[in-house]
Design a protein around this motif. Structure first.
Motif, PDB file in Angstrom:
ATOM      1  N   HIS A   1       3.255   7.542  -5.285  1.00  0.00           N
ATOM      2  CA  HIS A   1       1.952   6.903  -5.503  1.00  0.00           C
ATOM      3  C   HIS A   1       2.074   5.384  -5.532  1.00  0.00           C
ATOM      4  CE1 HIS A   1      -0.252  10.576  -5.868  1.00  0.00           C
ATOM      5  NE2 HIS A   1       0.652  11.039  -6.710  1.00  0.00           N
ATOM      6  N   THR A   2       3.245   4.881  -5.893  1.00  0.00           N
ATOM      7  CA  THR A   2       3.473   3.437  -5.864  1.00  0.00           C
ATOM      8  C   THR A   2       3.765   2.962  -4.446  1.00  0.00           C
ATOM      9  OG1 THR A   2       4.384   3.547  -8.091  1.00  0.00           O
ATOM     10  CG2 THR A   2       4.879   1.568  -6.813  1.00  0.00           C
ATOM     11  N   LEU A   3       4.604   3.706  -3.734  1.00  0.00           N
ATOM     12  CA  LEU A   3       5.010   3.315  -2.383  1.00  0.00           C
ATOM     13  C   LEU A   3       3.933   3.609  -1.348  1.00  0.00           C
ATOM     14  CD1 LEU A   3       8.684   4.633  -2.475  1.00  0.00           C
ATOM     15  CD2 LEU A   3       7.934   2.251  -2.605  1.00  0.00           C
ATOM     16  N   GLY A   4       3.096   4.582  -1.623  1.00  0.00           N
ATOM     17  CA  GLY A   4       2.055   4.971  -0.677  1.00  0.00           C
ATOM     18  C   GLY A   4       2.344   6.332  -0.086  1.00  0.00           C
ATOM     19  N   ILE A   5       1.282   7.034   0.243  1.00  0.00           N
ATOM     20  CA  ILE A   5       1.395   8.351   0.867  1.00  0.00           C
ATOM     21  C   ILE A   5       0.718   8.255   2.223  1.00  0.00           C
ATOM     22  CG2 ILE A   5       0.761  10.781   0.709  1.00  0.00           C
ATOM     23  CD1 ILE A   5       0.853  10.467  -2.345  1.00  0.00           C
ATOM     24  N   TYR A   6       1.430   8.671   3.252  1.00  0.00           N
ATOM     25  CA  TYR A   6       0.938   8.580   4.620  1.00  0.00           C
ATOM     26  C   TYR A   6       0.830   9.976   5.212  1.00  0.00           C
ATOM     27  CZ  TYR A   6       2.237   3.693   4.117  1.00  0.00           C
ATOM     28  OH  TYR A   6       2.345   2.405   3.679  1.00  0.00           O
ATOM     29  N   LYS A   7      -0.145  10.152   6.080  1.00  0.00           N
ATOM     30  CA  LYS A   7      -0.316  11.427   6.768  1.00  0.00           C
ATOM     31  C   LYS A   7       0.332  11.306   8.139  1.00  0.00           C
ATOM     32  CE  LYS A   7      -3.862  14.605   8.363  1.00  0.00           C
ATOM     33  NZ  LYS A   7      -5.296  14.831   8.511  1.00  0.00           N
ATOM     34  N   ILE A   8       1.202  12.282   8.460  1.00  0.00           N
ATOM     35  CA  ILE A   8       1.861  12.272   9.765  1.00  0.00           C
ATOM     36  C   ILE A   8       1.727  13.635  10.418  1.00  0.00           C
ATOM     37  CG2 ILE A   8       3.550  10.491   9.179  1.00  0.00           C
ATOM     38  CD1 ILE A   8       5.611  12.766   8.885  1.00  0.00           C
TER      39      ILE A   8
ATOM     40  N   ILE B   1       7.667  21.686  11.393  1.00  0.00           N
ATOM     41  CA  ILE B   1       7.448  21.272  12.781  1.00  0.00           C
ATOM     42  C   ILE B   1       6.030  21.647  13.230  1.00  0.00           C
ATOM     43  CG2 ILE B   1       9.859  21.267  13.473  1.00  0.00           C
ATOM     44  CD1 ILE B   1       9.407  23.956  14.813  1.00  0.00           C
ATOM     45  N   LEU B   2       5.478  20.764  14.031  1.00  0.00           N
ATOM     46  CA  LEU B   2       4.138  20.907  14.595  1.00  0.00           C
ATOM     47  C   LEU B   2       3.066  21.095  13.523  1.00  0.00           C
ATOM     48  CD1 LEU B   2       4.997  23.150  17.672  1.00  0.00           C
ATOM     49  CD2 LEU B   2       4.663  20.669  17.619  1.00  0.00           C
ATOM     50  N   SER B   3       3.204  20.372  12.404  1.00  0.00           N
ATOM     51  CA  SER B   3       2.210  20.460  11.332  1.00  0.00           C
ATOM     52  C   SER B   3       1.880  19.069  10.820  1.00  0.00           C
ATOM     53  CB  SER B   3       2.740  21.324  10.185  1.00  0.00           C
ATOM     54  OG  SER B   3       3.797  20.665   9.518  1.00  0.00           O
ATOM     55  N   ASP B   4       0.784  18.985  10.085  1.00  0.00           N
ATOM     56  CA  ASP B   4       0.425  17.758   9.391  1.00  0.00           C
ATOM     57  C   ASP B   4       1.131  17.761   8.042  1.00  0.00           C
ATOM     58  OD1 ASP B   4      -1.239  16.913  11.426  1.00  0.00           O
ATOM     59  OD2 ASP B   4      -3.004  17.866  10.567  1.00  0.00           O
ATOM     60  N   GLN B   5       1.749  16.658   7.701  1.00  0.00           N
ATOM     61  CA  GLN B   5       2.488  16.533   6.445  1.00  0.00           C
ATOM     62  C   GLN B   5       2.129  15.212   5.786  1.00  0.00           C
ATOM     63  OE1 GLN B   5       4.748  18.788   5.101  1.00  0.00           O
ATOM     64  NE2 GLN B   5       4.274  20.197   6.763  1.00  0.00           N
ATOM     65  N   LYS B   6       2.354  15.154   4.490  1.00  0.00           N
ATOM     66  CA  LYS B   6       2.238  13.891   3.765  1.00  0.00           C
ATOM     67  C   LYS B   6       3.652  13.420   3.466  1.00  0.00           C
ATOM     68  CE  LYS B   6      -2.214  14.909   1.779  1.00  0.00           C
ATOM     69  NZ  LYS B   6      -2.937  15.298   0.577  1.00  0.00           N
ATOM     70  N   MET B   7       3.867  12.129   3.612  1.00  0.00           N
ATOM     71  CA  MET B   7       5.188  11.562   3.382  1.00  0.00           C
ATOM     72  C   MET B   7       5.058  10.242   2.673  1.00  0.00           C
ATOM     73  SD  MET B   7       5.356   8.787   5.664  1.00  0.00           S
ATOM     74  CE  MET B   7       7.054   8.453   5.680  1.00  0.00           C
ATOM     75  N   THR B   8       6.169   9.806   2.092  1.00  0.00           N
ATOM     76  CA  THR B   8       6.224   8.496   1.452  1.00  0.00           C
ATOM     77  C   THR B   8       7.399   7.733   2.045  1.00  0.00           C
ATOM     78  OG1 THR B   8       6.249   7.340  -0.662  1.00  0.00           O
ATOM     79  CG2 THR B   8       7.627   9.290  -0.496  1.00  0.00           C
ATOM     80  N   PRO B   9       7.236   6.431   2.274  1.00  0.00           N
ATOM     81  CA  PRO B   9       8.313   5.674   2.901  1.00  0.00           C
ATOM     82  C   PRO B   9       9.435   5.322   1.923  1.00  0.00           C
ATOM     83  CG  PRO B   9       6.462   4.243   2.453  1.00  0.00           C
ATOM     84  CD  PRO B   9       6.036   5.625   2.065  1.00  0.00           C
ATOM     85  N   PHE B  10      10.627   5.090   2.471  1.00  0.00           N
ATOM     86  CA  PHE B  10      11.719   4.518   1.699  1.00  0.00           C
ATOM     87  C   PHE B  10      11.560   3.007   1.733  1.00  0.00           C
ATOM     88  CE2 PHE B  10      14.108   8.490   2.504  1.00  0.00           C
ATOM     89  CZ  PHE B  10      14.539   8.724   1.216  1.00  0.00           C
TER      90      PHE B  10
ATOM     91  N   THR C   1      19.508  12.255  -5.688  1.00  0.00           N
ATOM     92  CA  THR C   1      18.796  11.453  -6.680  1.00  0.00           C
ATOM     93  C   THR C   1      17.909  10.413  -6.007  1.00  0.00           C
ATOM     94  OG1 THR C   1      20.594  11.770  -8.253  1.00  0.00           O
ATOM     95  CG2 THR C   1      19.090   9.949  -8.690  1.00  0.00           C
ATOM     96  N   ILE C   2      18.408   9.746  -4.982  1.00  0.00           N
ATOM     97  CA  ILE C   2      17.629   8.739  -4.257  1.00  0.00           C
ATOM     98  C   ILE C   2      16.390   9.371  -3.635  1.00  0.00           C
ATOM     99  CG2 ILE C   2      17.630   7.228  -2.233  1.00  0.00           C
ATOM    100  CD1 ILE C   2      20.595   6.611  -2.908  1.00  0.00           C
ATOM    101  N   ILE C   3      16.555  10.537  -3.020  1.00  0.00           N
ATOM    102  CA  ILE C   3      15.418  11.215  -2.390  1.00  0.00           C
ATOM    103  C   ILE C   3      14.385  11.620  -3.434  1.00  0.00           C
ATOM    104  CG2 ILE C   3      14.734  13.294  -1.120  1.00  0.00           C
ATOM    105  CD1 ILE C   3      17.424  13.027   0.402  1.00  0.00           C
ATOM    106  N   LEU C   4      14.837  12.186  -4.547  1.00  0.00           N
ATOM    107  CA  LEU C   4      13.908  12.599  -5.605  1.00  0.00           C
ATOM    108  C   LEU C   4      13.211  11.410  -6.247  1.00  0.00           C
ATOM    109  CD1 LEU C   4      15.929  15.475  -7.302  1.00  0.00           C
ATOM    110  CD2 LEU C   4      13.952  15.670  -5.774  1.00  0.00           C
ATOM    111  N   ASP C   5      13.943  10.305  -6.467  1.00  0.00           N
ATOM    112  CA  ASP C   5      13.326   9.097  -7.016  1.00  0.00           C
ATOM    113  C   ASP C   5      12.243   8.564  -6.086  1.00  0.00           C
ATOM    114  OD1 ASP C   5      14.932   9.236  -9.243  1.00  0.00           O
ATOM    115  OD2 ASP C   5      16.296   7.631  -8.602  1.00  0.00           O
ATOM    116  N   ASN C   6      12.513   8.631  -4.795  1.00  0.00           N
ATOM    117  CA  ASN C   6      11.534   8.155  -3.820  1.00  0.00           C
ATOM    118  C   ASN C   6      10.276   9.026  -3.853  1.00  0.00           C
ATOM    119  OD1 ASN C   6      11.411   6.053  -1.632  1.00  0.00           O
ATOM    120  ND2 ASN C   6      10.691   7.858  -0.533  1.00  0.00           N
ATOM    121  N   LYS C   7      10.456  10.335  -3.967  1.00  0.00           N
ATOM    122  CA  LYS C   7       9.298  11.231  -4.050  1.00  0.00           C
ATOM    123  C   LYS C   7       8.497  10.962  -5.315  1.00  0.00           C
ATOM    124  CE  LYS C   7      11.148  15.103  -1.442  1.00  0.00           C
ATOM    125  NZ  LYS C   7      11.538  16.520  -1.517  1.00  0.00           N
ATOM    126  N   ASN C   8       9.183  10.702  -6.425  1.00  0.00           N
ATOM    127  CA  ASN C   8       8.494  10.431  -7.690  1.00  0.00           C
ATOM    128  C   ASN C   8       7.713   9.123  -7.646  1.00  0.00           C
ATOM    129  OD1 ASN C   8       9.474  12.797  -8.796  1.00  0.00           O
ATOM    130  ND2 ASN C   8      11.265  11.819  -9.688  1.00  0.00           N
TER     131      ASN C   8
END
Length: 161
Positions: A24-31, A131-140, A14-21
């Motif tokens: 847009h509020t927390l920010g999306i970063y490219k890694i 692995i070895l790819s560009d991904q979008k992530m959101t911080p906790f 639930t915590i992980i899914l809430d964070n993904k939802n």
């Protein structure tokens, strides 16, 4: 006991899914995710859990086995708090998540903290795509906190090599 484990696993999910939802509020970063994931996990399992489980019989000495297991877990936790290795989270592994290491990249507008190291959660069954790819992530947590370097990979990302 099993009911408690299931409740905690569902709470983690639930915590992980809430964070993904809230991405847009927390920010999306490219890694850029490197090839390292779950560092220290195998060593932890092989050096701590296997000898403990094989040394004591939970059917014969249930209380003492659980007490020793919890004591060793606490000592291991204290060791990892004072080291630079990632503390292996067995419950995340059981639930199907791995910890990947990624380096922040600038986005298409030139924004981003280039070179910052992130520890991100991703689905274990997607390792070959992550692995070895560009991904979008959101911080906790609070993204403006300078020492925040833990996040979760967003599934609806472009997987480019």
């Amino acid at each position: 006991m099993a009911n408690l484990i299931i409740k905690r696993a569902k709470k983690i999910q639930t915590i992980i899914l809430d964070n993904k939802n809230a991405a847009h509020t927390l920010g999306i970063y490219k890694i850029k995710v490197n090839e390292k994931y779950n560092q220290g996990f195998r060593d932890f399992i092989m050096s701590v859990l296997v000898p403990i489980i094989s040394s004591f019989s939970i059917t014969d000495h249930a209380v003492s086995t659980l007490v020793i297991l919890l004591l060793v877990q606490y000592v291991t936790y204290k060791f990892y708090v004072n080291s630079s290795d990632i503390f292996p989270n067995v419950s995340l592994a059981i639930w199907g998540y791995s910890i990947f290491i990624g380096i922040e990249q600038k986005d298409e507008f030139g924004r981003g903290n280039y070179g910052k190291t992130w520890y991100v959660l991703g689905k274990t069954n997607e390792i070959e795509n992550i692995i070895l790819s560009d991904q979008k992530m959101t911080p906790f947590g609070d993204p403006s906190y300078i020492n925040n370097n833990i996040g979760v990979i967003l599934e609806d990302t472009d997987n480019e090599n």
